[in-house]
Design a protein around this motif. Structure first.
Motif, PDB file in Angstrom:
ATOM      1  N   SER A 164       0.832  -1.216   0.056  1.00 63.07           N
ATOM      2  CA  SER A 164      -0.187   0.025   0.209  1.00 63.07           C
ATOM      3  C   SER A 164       0.899   1.342  -0.032  1.00 63.07           C
ATOM      4  CB  SER A 164      -0.966  -0.017   1.196  1.00 63.07           C
ATOM      5  OG  SER A 164      -0.237   0.314   2.276  1.00 63.07           O
ATOM      6  N   LEU A 165       2.311   1.154   0.293  1.00 62.28           N
ATOM      7  CA  LEU A 165       3.111   2.213   0.288  1.00 62.28           C
ATOM      8  C   LEU A 165       3.928   2.703  -0.614  1.00 62.28           C
ATOM      9  CD1 LEU A 165       3.866   1.946   4.187  1.00 62.28           C
ATOM     10  CD2 LEU A 165       2.301   3.526   3.091  1.00 62.28           C
ATOM     11  N   THR A 166       3.926   1.781  -1.674  1.00 65.99           N
ATOM     12  CA  THR A 166       4.663   1.973  -3.126  1.00 65.99           C
ATOM     13  C   THR A 166       4.310   3.050  -3.733  1.00 65.99           C
ATOM     14  OG1 THR A 166       3.269   0.180  -4.227  1.00 65.99           O
ATOM     15  CG2 THR A 166       4.951  -0.636  -3.402  1.00 65.99           C
ATOM     16  N   PHE A 167       5.265   3.367  -4.620  1.00 68.37           N
ATOM     17  CA  PHE A 167       5.011   4.712  -5.426  1.00 68.37           C
ATOM     18  C   PHE A 167       5.641   4.482  -6.746  1.00 68.37           C
ATOM     19  CE2 PHE A 167       8.744   5.193  -2.772  1.00 68.37           C
ATOM     20  CZ  PHE A 167       9.845   5.532  -3.658  1.00 68.37           C
ATOM     21  N   HIS A 168       5.277   5.375  -7.499  1.00 69.82           N
ATOM     22  CA  HIS A 168       5.899   5.203  -8.735  1.00 69.82           C
ATOM     23  C   HIS A 168       7.235   5.889  -9.230  1.00 69.82           C
ATOM     24  CE1 HIS A 168       5.697   4.475 -13.209  1.00 69.82           C
ATOM     25  NE2 HIS A 168       5.944   5.443 -13.588  1.00 69.82           N
ATOM     26  N   SER A 169       7.971   5.288  -9.957  1.00 70.09           N
ATOM     27  CA  SER A 169       9.399   5.879 -10.172  1.00 70.09           C
ATOM     28  C   SER A 169       9.624   5.214 -11.661  1.00 70.09           C
ATOM     29  CB  SER A 169      10.468   5.517  -9.058  1.00 70.09           C
ATOM     30  OG  SER A 169      11.672   5.973  -9.578  1.00 70.09           O
ATOM     31  N   SER A 170      10.411   6.119 -12.335  1.00 68.47           N
ATOM     32  CA  SER A 170      10.998   5.695 -13.642  1.00 68.47           C
ATOM     33  C   SER A 170      12.060   4.747 -13.782  1.00 68.47           C
ATOM     34  CB  SER A 170      11.561   6.993 -14.372  1.00 68.47           C
ATOM     35  OG  SER A 170      12.417   7.627 -13.823  1.00 68.47           O
ATOM     36  N   SER A 171      12.955   4.688 -12.602  1.00 73.35           N
ATOM     37  CA  SER A 171      13.778   3.815 -12.530  1.00 73.35           C
ATOM     38  C   SER A 171      13.438   2.285 -11.870  1.00 73.35           C
ATOM     39  CB  SER A 171      15.078   4.285 -11.762  1.00 73.35           C
ATOM     40  OG  SER A 171      14.645   4.747 -10.254  1.00 73.35           O
ATOM     41  N   ARG A 250      -4.701   1.862  -2.493  1.00 72.32           N
ATOM     42  CA  ARG A 250      -3.618   1.783  -1.172  1.00 72.32           C
ATOM     43  C   ARG A 250      -4.601   1.067  -0.290  1.00 72.32           C
ATOM     44  NH1 ARG A 250       1.005   3.932  -2.467  1.00 72.32           N
ATOM     45  NH2 ARG A 250       1.187   5.723  -4.081  1.00 72.32           N
ATOM     46  N   LEU A 251      -5.786   1.743  -0.238  1.00 70.39           N
ATOM     47  CA  LEU A 251      -6.631   0.929   1.115  1.00 70.39           C
ATOM     48  C   LEU A 251      -7.007  -0.535   0.874  1.00 70.39           C
ATOM     49  CD1 LEU A 251      -9.010   3.965   1.694  1.00 70.39           C
ATOM     50  CD2 LEU A 251      -7.441   3.039   3.364  1.00 70.39           C
ATOM     51  N   GLY A 252      -7.064  -0.716  -0.423  1.00 72.85           N
ATOM     52  CA  GLY A 252      -7.524  -2.135  -0.875  1.00 72.85           C
ATOM     53  C   GLY A 252      -6.336  -3.044  -0.354  1.00 72.85           C
ATOM     54  N   PHE A 253      -5.010  -2.706  -0.509  1.00 67.55           N
ATOM     55  CA  PHE A 253      -3.895  -3.528  -0.251  1.00 67.55           C
ATOM     56  C   PHE A 253      -3.842  -3.284   1.434  1.00 67.55           C
ATOM     57  CE2 PHE A 253      -1.840  -3.309  -4.459  1.00 67.55           C
ATOM     58  CZ  PHE A 253      -1.579  -4.531  -4.599  1.00 67.55           C
ATOM     59  N   ALA A 254      -3.944  -2.361   2.083  1.00 68.77           N
ATOM     60  CA  ALA A 254      -3.677  -2.203   3.342  1.00 68.77           C
ATOM     61  C   ALA A 254      -4.642  -2.938   4.162  1.00 68.77           C
ATOM     62  CB  ALA A 254      -3.623  -0.651   3.748  1.00 68.77           C
TER      63      ALA A 254
END
Length: 557
Positions: A164-171, A250-254
């Motif tokens: 739930s805490l992941t975020f998008h990054s190009s790398s 995010r709530l769905g995962f948490a």
């Protein structure tokens, strides 16, 4: 009392009877494991009947951690016991099936989603489960059930929170991050299979092992239903009240971490079963134990592992892509509509779990598994052959499609879990169960990676036809390799197989035979004086719930 079975006259006598009747003083359990029930001659259960009625003592737990043939956990509250022991299965189904809906939410939040991204996330969770089933199954037999039971739930909880805490990054894209988190979550989920089955089996009387494991396994259905329900509610709030879809997924995962948080304390205070302690005390080498098990139980391992592999191809393959299939049938293309369709399928499938609990002993494990495979095979063949007509009646298609899950649950989905939890000896029970379950998850992982390609090459009709063929093969495999036994034979034929296994280990079983005969006679005496509060609603007197609570905490296994 021992000869006449006359009722004890006083509470003090009642407390002392089980010590004299069933146990040596050195084996006496804590007083909180004694539950006093009052029953008057006219079945009046009011508190005033204590003085004039019959005061009965519930016999103390035997070597399997049972009270009156019942697990302490289940006799105090069957619902609470089911939830605590099956918390891992609730988390398993929730986290594995919620991704079926979350992937569509992610597509809206992060445009450019590819099929490879979806395969990466769903596949790593399933392959992580394979690792957990093999690794933790073996270590549960080597190190003990308790410590591994805590580790598996910790991994599930942390994996859900981290997702739930992941975020998008190009790398390091969000799908790569989710895949990493889902892998460790999957490892924890995999460990839950052999641990929950083994702990439940070793904490139950022979007559109740199968039904209680089936009841614990039913929490998988609850998790599947909650995954669809939670996401449908969150998406409804998003559509109607503007909740960000980034918050929705995010709530769905948490929420998948909640079962582990609730159950953690009870796992921390549980103790090892006496059956496992005795098995471990005579062990020379775990590797030798496993090698000998392969020699003695090779045919049964082919049966439990192979049938689980075939079942999960259809069960998880269709479960993970149910939204895609219902969308192709014109039952709604929006993410919210897919969540609603998944919810309806989960509701239709839910009764199958409880039908298994009720009819497992009446129908028999092997016949129930064989019949379930035949029915789901025929249903998939019907869906595939009549696809052109059913696409004009989508509601009928949804009903028939939901019935495939119902008869999976009222059949092989439950029995593939129950049989290895009962059949194999305590020395390698978790190992063999984990091996069987890992075979199933390999089938699920292959289905997750192949379903899209099969749907594109063979079409939905061809895909459903393949599932039908797999179901028929599962029925044939069950007839050839799966052992045929009942709860009554656990103390007979299966006991002889266990003794044969231990003789091959080089263990002197003469003393073990005598002790098991004594324990069985103790259990028979206890069962003859006890009312089975788990499956029968006999009227009972006032119940000391505080004593129950202490018994729950002190003897959770």
């Amino acid at each position: 009392y021992r000869h006449s079975r006359a009722a004890p006259a006083t509470a003090a006598d009642a407390m002392s009877v089980p010590f004299e009747m069933l146990l040596d003083s050195s084996d006496a359990p804590p007083p909180s494991q004694f539950l006093l029930n009052s029953k008057s001659s006219n079945n009046n259960n009011s508190s005033s009947s204590i003085g004039s009625g019959v005061l009965e003592a519930a016999p103390v737990s035997d070597s399997g951690g049972r009270i009156n043939g019942n697990n302490v956990l289940f006799s105090t509250s069957s619902l609470l016991g089911c939830m605590l022991m099956g918390a891992g299965f609730l988390a398993d189904a929730y986290n594995l099936f919620v991704i079926n809906i979350i992937k569509n939410v992610l597509r809206d939040v992060y445009p450019g989603q590819t099929k490879e991204d979806i395969h990466l996330v769903t596949g790593t969770a399933l392959w992580g489960a394979v690792v957990g089933q093999l690794f933790f199954g073996g270590f549960a037999d080597y190190l003990g059930r308790k410590v591994i039971f805590i580790v598996t739930m910790t991994l599930i909880t942390l994996g859900a929170i981290a997702s739930s805490l992941t975020f998008h990054s190009s790398s390091f894209t969000i799908y790569q991050q989710l895949a990493l988190c889902q892998f460790f979550l999957g490892v924890g989920i995999g460990g839950e299979y052999p641990l929950s089955a083994t702990v439940t089996s070793e904490a139950s009387a022979d007559s109740q092992k199968g039904r209680r494991m089936a009841l614990v396994f039913s929490m998988q259905g609850v998790g599947n239903l909650l995954a669809s329900l939670v996401m449908y509610v969150l998406l409804s709030i998003s559509d109607n009240h503007g909740l960000s879809k980034d918050v929705v997924w995010r709530l769905g995962f948490a929420i998948g971490a909640v079962p582990g948080i609730v159950a953690f304390y009870f796992r921390f205070v549980m103790s090892e079963s006496e059956e496992f302690k005795k098995a471990r005390s005579g062990r020379v080498s775990h590797v030798h134990n496993v090698r000998t098990a392969f020699q003695v139980y090779w045919k049964e391992l082919l049966g439990t592992a192979g049938s689980w592999f075939l079942l999960d191809i259809t069960f998880y393959g269709n479960g993970l892509f149910s939204g895609t299939i219902t969308e192709l049938m014109g039952l709604g293309s929006s993410t919210r509509s897919n969540a609603l369709n998944s919810l309806l399928v989960a509701i239709m499938a839910m009764p199958g779990y409880f039908l298994t609990v009720v009819y497992l002993e009446r129908v028999g494990r092997k016949r129930l598994q064989y019949g379930g495979f035949v029915v789901i095979g025929l249903l998939y063949i019907l869906l595939g052959s009549a696809f052109d007509g059913l696409d004009k009646v989508p509601a009928l298609f949804l009903i028939l499609y939901g019935m495939t899950f119902l008869f999976s649950n009222f059949g092989p989905n439950a029995t593939t879990y129950v049989i290895p939890g009962e059949f194999y000896p305590a020395e390698v029970r978790a190992t063999c169960h984990g091996l069987s379950a890992a075979s199933g998850k390999v089938g699920a992982a292959l289905a997750a990676n192949m379903f899209n390609e099969l749907q594109q090459s063979a079409g939905i009709r061809g895909l459903l036809g393949i599932c039908g063929a797999v179901g028929i093969i599962g029925a044939v495999w069950t007839v050839i390799f799966v052992p045929d036994y009942s709860a009554a034979s656990l103390g007979g034929i299966l006991r002889d197989r266990t003794l044969e296994y231990r003789r091959r280990l080089g263990v002197d079983v003469s003393e073990s035979v005598q002790l098991e005969d004594v324990e069985r006679r103790k259990s028979e005496v206890a069962d003859s004086n006890a009312e089975d509060s788990f499956f029968n609603n006999h009227e009972q007197g006032p119940h000391d719930t505080s004593a129950d609570s202490f018994a729950l905490i002190e003897s959770a296994t």
